[in-house]
Design a protein around this motif. Structure first.
Motif, PDB file in Angstrom:
ATOM      1  N   TYR A  11      25.651  48.161  40.176  1.00 51.48           N
ATOM      2  CA  TYR A  11      27.104  48.244  39.977  1.00 51.48           C
ATOM      3  C   TYR A  11      27.794  46.895  40.191  1.00 51.48           C
ATOM      4  O   TYR A  11      28.970  46.743  39.856  1.00 51.48           O
ATOM      5  CB  TYR A  11      27.727  49.257  40.945  1.00 51.48           C
ATOM      6  CG  TYR A  11      27.357  50.692  40.686  1.00 51.48           C
ATOM      7  CD1 TYR A  11      26.872  51.112  39.454  1.00 51.48           C
ATOM      8  CD2 TYR A  11      27.515  51.643  41.688  1.00 51.48           C
ATOM      9  CE1 TYR A  11      26.534  52.434  39.232  1.00 51.48           C
ATOM     10  CE2 TYR A  11      27.180  52.981  41.467  1.00 51.48           C
ATOM     11  CZ  TYR A  11      26.692  53.369  40.235  1.00 51.48           C
ATOM     12  OH  TYR A  11      26.361  54.676  40.013  1.00 51.48           O
ATOM     13  N   LEU A  12      27.090  45.942  40.791  1.00 53.40           N
ATOM     14  CA  LEU A  12      27.733  44.700  41.231  1.00 53.40           C
ATOM     15  C   LEU A  12      28.480  43.977  40.112  1.00 53.40           C
ATOM     16  O   LEU A  12      29.658  43.617  40.310  1.00 53.40           O
ATOM     17  CB  LEU A  12      26.693  43.777  41.886  1.00 53.40           C
ATOM     18  CG  LEU A  12      27.265  42.596  42.670  1.00 53.40           C
ATOM     19  CD1 LEU A  12      26.341  42.242  43.834  1.00 53.40           C
ATOM     20  CD2 LEU A  12      27.464  41.359  41.799  1.00 53.40           C
ATOM     21  N   PRO A  13      27.898  43.746  38.929  1.00 53.51           N
ATOM     22  CA  PRO A  13      28.642  43.022  37.879  1.00 53.51           C
ATOM     23  C   PRO A  13      29.913  43.746  37.453  1.00 53.51           C
ATOM     24  O   PRO A  13      30.962  43.123  37.249  1.00 53.51           O
ATOM     25  CB  PRO A  13      27.631  42.947  36.717  1.00 53.51           C
ATOM     26  CG  PRO A  13      26.303  43.095  37.358  1.00 53.51           C
ATOM     27  CD  PRO A  13      26.516  44.035  38.510  1.00 53.51           C
ATOM     28  N   PHE A  56      33.665  42.283  38.145  1.00 56.02           N
ATOM     29  CA  PHE A  56      34.574  42.095  37.016  1.00 56.02           C
ATOM     30  C   PHE A  56      35.878  42.862  37.241  1.00 56.02           C
ATOM     31  O   PHE A  56      36.976  42.335  37.019  1.00 56.02           O
ATOM     32  CB  PHE A  56      33.892  42.564  35.720  1.00 56.02           C
ATOM     33  CG  PHE A  56      34.789  42.503  34.511  1.00 56.02           C
ATOM     34  CD1 PHE A  56      34.958  41.317  33.819  1.00 56.02           C
ATOM     35  CD2 PHE A  56      35.485  43.630  34.082  1.00 56.02           C
ATOM     36  CE1 PHE A  56      35.785  41.254  32.701  1.00 56.02           C
ATOM     37  CE2 PHE A  56      36.319  43.587  32.975  1.00 56.02           C
ATOM     38  CZ  PHE A  56      36.472  42.398  32.286  1.00 56.02           C
ATOM     39  N   SER A  57      35.785  44.111  37.689  1.00 51.56           N
ATOM     40  CA  SER A  57      36.972  44.950  37.889  1.00 51.56           C
ATOM     41  C   SER A  57      37.909  44.350  38.923  1.00 51.56           C
ATOM     42  O   SER A  57      39.136  44.319  38.730  1.00 51.56           O
ATOM     43  CB  SER A  57      36.556  46.360  38.317  1.00 51.56           C
ATOM     44  OG  SER A  57      35.758  46.976  37.333  1.00 51.56           O
ATOM     45  N   ASP A  79      45.229  43.014  38.891  1.00 53.44           N
ATOM     46  CA  ASP A  79      46.418  42.307  39.372  1.00 53.44           C
ATOM     47  C   ASP A  79      46.625  42.502  40.864  1.00 53.44           C
ATOM     48  O   ASP A  79      47.205  41.644  41.537  1.00 53.44           O
ATOM     49  CB  ASP A  79      47.653  42.797  38.604  1.00 53.44           C
ATOM     50  CG  ASP A  79      47.565  42.462  37.128  1.00 53.44           C
ATOM     51  OD1 ASP A  79      47.455  41.266  36.798  1.00 53.44           O
ATOM     52  OD2 ASP A  79      47.581  43.395  36.313  1.00 53.44           O
ATOM     53  N   GLY A  80      46.168  43.637  41.370  1.00 56.28           N
ATOM     54  CA  GLY A  80      46.283  43.912  42.793  1.00 56.28           C
ATOM     55  C   GLY A  80      45.085  44.703  43.278  1.00 56.28           C
ATOM     56  O   GLY A  80      44.606  45.591  42.576  1.00 56.28           O
ATOM     57  N   VAL A  81      44.599  44.375  44.462  1.00 58.33           N
ATOM     58  CA  VAL A  81      43.441  45.062  45.040  1.00 58.33           C
ATOM     59  C   VAL A  81      43.744  45.388  46.495  1.00 58.33           C
ATOM     60  O   VAL A  81      44.254  44.544  47.241  1.00 58.33           O
ATOM     61  CB  VAL A  81      42.168  44.189  44.965  1.00 58.33           C
ATOM     62  CG1 VAL A  81      40.955  44.961  45.507  1.00 58.33           C
ATOM     63  CG2 VAL A  81      41.907  43.726  43.538  1.00 58.33           C
ATOM     64  N   ASN A 119      36.852  35.062  44.862  1.00 59.43           N
ATOM     65  CA  ASN A 119      38.020  34.475  45.510  1.00 59.43           C
ATOM     66  C   ASN A 119      39.240  35.244  45.020  1.00 59.43           C
ATOM     67  O   ASN A 119      39.848  34.904  44.009  1.00 59.43           O
ATOM     68  CB  ASN A 119      38.132  32.990  45.179  1.00 59.43           C
ATOM     69  CG  ASN A 119      39.322  32.340  45.859  1.00 59.43           C
ATOM     70  OD1 ASN A 119      39.823  32.850  46.864  1.00 59.43           O
ATOM     71  ND2 ASN A 119      39.785  31.234  45.310  1.00 59.43           N
ATOM     72  N   LYS A 120      39.559  36.298  45.722  1.00 59.30           N
ATOM     73  CA  LYS A 120      40.617  37.206  45.289  1.00 59.30           C
ATOM     74  C   LYS A 120      41.377  37.711  46.504  1.00 59.30           C
ATOM     75  O   LYS A 120      40.772  38.079  47.505  1.00 59.30           O
ATOM     76  CB  LYS A 120      39.993  38.386  44.526  1.00 59.30           C
ATOM     77  CG  LYS A 120      40.990  39.400  43.988  1.00 59.30           C
ATOM     78  CD  LYS A 120      41.659  38.881  42.733  1.00 59.30           C
ATOM     79  CE  LYS A 120      42.588  39.934  42.135  1.00 59.30           C
ATOM     80  NZ  LYS A 120      43.210  39.453  40.888  1.00 59.30           N
ATOM     81  N   ASP A 121      42.684  37.739  46.391  1.00 61.75           N
ATOM     82  CA  ASP A 121      43.477  38.288  47.478  1.00 61.75           C
ATOM     83  C   ASP A 121      43.308  39.805  47.516  1.00 61.75           C
ATOM     84  O   ASP A 121      43.452  40.482  46.489  1.00 61.75           O
ATOM     85  CB  ASP A 121      44.958  37.945  47.301  1.00 61.75           C
ATOM     86  CG  ASP A 121      45.806  38.560  48.401  1.00 61.75           C
ATOM     87  OD1 ASP A 121      45.545  38.245  49.577  1.00 61.75           O
ATOM     88  OD2 ASP A 121      46.701  39.368  48.086  1.00 61.75           O
TER      89      ASP A 121
END
Length: 251
Positions: A4-6, A10-11, A16-18, A36-38
């Protein structure tokens, strides 16, 4: 699941927000997916109007004899939940205190757990209740919640127990230390340290004044930090922030 990692990477990167339900889950996600994602930490929440302690005296009479304590565990009986550890903890507690154990849920590890209960000769004191649609009566009939998991992103069933004034004995993994306040709403021990968890359980169940303080603090922490109205507000504010940023024309 590595395959599931890729897709997950990607998701997350294209969103826009996680959000994540614990600081542990945030850090694990950033590390595992090397991104590198907020990520905004917003916890799970509880409907404390639904989850509160009720009069379960009639249910108690059908489960326990006078003077017995009730320990409870709720899970899907997967290996990661370490339900055999729950049984071993109870076995040690029962040697010191008259008690019953309620096991709620079902899953692949149940047959092994039933075998262990027979081997330890405590089958009459352990109740396998299967899946239950209503947990509040069972939580209200109990004195202590056990969660010695190997991994927990948050620990929602422990929060439900806390809202019903149940102190929690848990492992020190995942998001559980963010939920259970050690020495205030319960106790935390290392994974697999059955003896220490049993010691903590006995300590609480034999000290009435301390137990009352822990029970009240559990309910208070559930409401103060994880009440639905407060947490839903955080989600709404975050979504509004993301939408407003998205609507600003790019320069």
């Amino acid at each position: 699941e590595p395959s599931y990692l890729p897709f997950m990477k990607f998701s997350i990167e294209q969103s826009d927000g996680v959000t994540a339900v614990s600081r542990f889950l945030k850090e694990k996600t950033l590390t595992n997916y090397n991104i590198n994602k907020d990520i905004r930490v917003i916890p799970n929440f509880i409907d404390y109007h639904k989850y509160h302690r009720i009069d379960a005296s009639s249910l108690c009479k059908s489960i326990v004899s006078e003077g017995e304590k009730v320990l409870i565990h709720v899970s899907n009986f997967r290996q990661v939940k370490r339900v055999p550890d729950v049984i071993k903890i109870f076995h040690l507690v029962r040697q010191k205190i008259p008690a019953k154990l309620l096991l709620v849920g079902d899953g692949p590890d149940r047959s092994n757990c039933e075998k262990l209960v027979r081997e330890l000769d405590i089958f009459n004191d352990v109740k396998f209740l299967g899946k239950q649609s209503e947990l509040v009566p069972l939580l209200s009939a109990s004195d202590l919640f056990l969660m010695p998991s190997q991994s927990e992103s948050f620990g929602l069933s422990a929060l439900e127990a806390m809202a019903c004034e149940l102190p929690v004995i848990s492992s020190s993994v995942g998001g559980l230390p963010e939920l259970v306040s050690h020495g205030e709403t319960g106790y935390i021990a290392e994974i697999g340290d059955v003896e220490r968890m049993a010691k903590y359980a006995i300590e609480l169940l034999t000290n009435e004044n301390r137990y009352r303080l822990f029970a009240a603090a559990s309910r208070k922490r559930a409401i103060d930090l994880f009440a639905a109205d407060k947490v839903v507000d955080q989600y709404e504010q975050y979504y509004e922030q993301i939408l407003s940023e998205k609507s600003v024309p790019a320069k």
